[in-house]
Design an enzyme around this catalytic site. Sequence first.
Site, short mmCIF file in Angstrom:
data_model
loop_
_atom_site.label_atom_id
_atom_site.label_comp_id
_atom_site.label_asym_id
_atom_site.label_seq_id
_atom_site.Cartn_x
_atom_site.Cartn_y
_atom_site.Cartn_z
N HIS A 102 0.86 -1.19 0.00
CA HIS A 102 0.00 0.00 0.00
C HIS A 102 0.89 1.23 0.00
O HIS A 102 1.84 1.31 0.77
CB HIS A 102 -0.90 -0.01 1.24
CG HIS A 102 -1.63 1.29 1.44
ND1 HIS A 102 -2.39 1.85 0.45
CD2 HIS A 102 -1.70 2.12 2.50
CE1 HIS A 102 -2.91 2.99 0.91
NE2 HIS A 102 -2.50 3.18 2.14
N HIS A 104 0.91 5.79 -1.04
CA HIS A 104 0.16 6.98 -1.47
C HIS A 104 0.91 7.59 -2.65
O HIS A 104 1.07 8.80 -2.74
CB HIS A 104 0.05 7.99 -0.34
CG HIS A 104 -0.82 7.51 0.80
ND1 HIS A 104 -1.08 8.29 1.90
CD2 HIS A 104 -1.49 6.36 0.99
CE1 HIS A 104 -1.87 7.61 2.74
NE2 HIS A 104 -2.13 6.43 2.21
N ASP A 127 -0.21 -5.54 -19.90
CA ASP A 127 0.71 -6.60 -19.48
C ASP A 127 0.45 -7.03 -18.04
O ASP A 127 0.76 -8.16 -17.66
CB ASP A 127 2.17 -6.12 -19.57
CG ASP A 127 2.72 -6.19 -20.98
OD1 ASP A 127 2.18 -6.95 -21.80
OD2 ASP A 127 3.71 -5.48 -21.25
N HIS A 176 -8.21 7.84 -1.26
CA HIS A 176 -7.13 7.37 -0.38
C HIS A 176 -5.89 7.02 -1.21
O HIS A 176 -5.00 7.86 -1.32
CB HIS A 176 -7.67 6.18 0.44
CG HIS A 176 -6.69 5.63 1.42
ND1 HIS A 176 -7.04 4.72 2.39
CD2 HIS A 176 -5.37 5.84 1.58
CE1 HIS A 176 -5.97 4.41 3.11
NE2 HIS A 176 -4.95 5.08 2.62
N TYR A 234 5.58 -15.25 -22.77
CA TYR A 234 6.50 -14.12 -22.61
C TYR A 234 7.62 -14.52 -21.64
O TYR A 234 7.38 -15.19 -20.65
CB TYR A 234 5.72 -12.93 -22.05
CG TYR A 234 6.53 -11.70 -21.79
CD1 TYR A 234 6.69 -10.71 -22.77
CD2 TYR A 234 7.13 -11.50 -20.55
CE1 TYR A 234 7.42 -9.57 -22.51
CE2 TYR A 234 7.86 -10.35 -20.29
CZ TYR A 234 8.01 -9.40 -21.28
OH TYR A 234 8.73 -8.28 -21.02
ZN LIG Z 1 -2.94 4.86 3.24
#
Ligand SMILES: [Zn+2]
Length: 241
Positions: A102, A104, A127, A176, A234
């Site tokens: 995660h 930002h 891809d 977010h 690939y």
């Molecule tokens: Zn966050």
Amino acid sequence: MAKRSPSMLLADLRRAVLEANLELVRRGLVLFTFGNASGISRKDGLVVIKPSGVPYDKMKPVDLVVTDLDGEIVEGKLRPSSDLPTHLVLYKSFPNIGGVSHTHSEYATAWAQARRAIPCFGTTHADYFHGDVPVTEELKDSEIASNYEQNTGRAIVRTFHGRDYSSIPGVLVANHGPFTWGPNPGASAHNAVILESVARMAYFTLDINAQAQAIQRSLHDKHFLRKHGKDAYYGQPKEKK
Ligand SMILES: [Zn+2]
């Protein structure tokens, strides 16, 4: 004879999770400590995640936190990332994933803030993501008031009703930012890097031509399926271990 304890495996997983977290920083996706990567040992039912608020340049494998799938700390002296409940919902709902990242990162977060899915404008996107990168619905006030992080995970899972999380390894959480996943922590970080690049290119594509259309289906399928799935061709054949 040395006893082989579960912590041997977790030592490897700890290193992989630390490396994934550092990769997010190296690629410029993380400002200060706004980001987190985790990994899971399905065999042990244990998750390894970044500790909350520890500077990356000081982070060592021993600082990472091991929890069970209910978020109970099994090993570790520091508090886990506050986004742990989101990661746990993803591990429980997406049984084939082994790592979650995660960030930002700016362009992906801009799309998340605009609450716009990222259309597939080209083969780089195709891809990696077999379809638009979707955006979640915004959380209800009640979902923000209590169990916010867990509800963030649930909003992601709802977004994937009717979508395949294996072929779309990332999402934009409305207002977010992005969450990405993969078979292991490193792959989830790699997908975070690709998602940021795809988000940036999509932004420029619309800047150059506001009427730009999504890639044609046949080209999208060609690129995704030559890299993934049973007939992928690939790269080099995978070595059997
Ligand atoms: Zn966050």
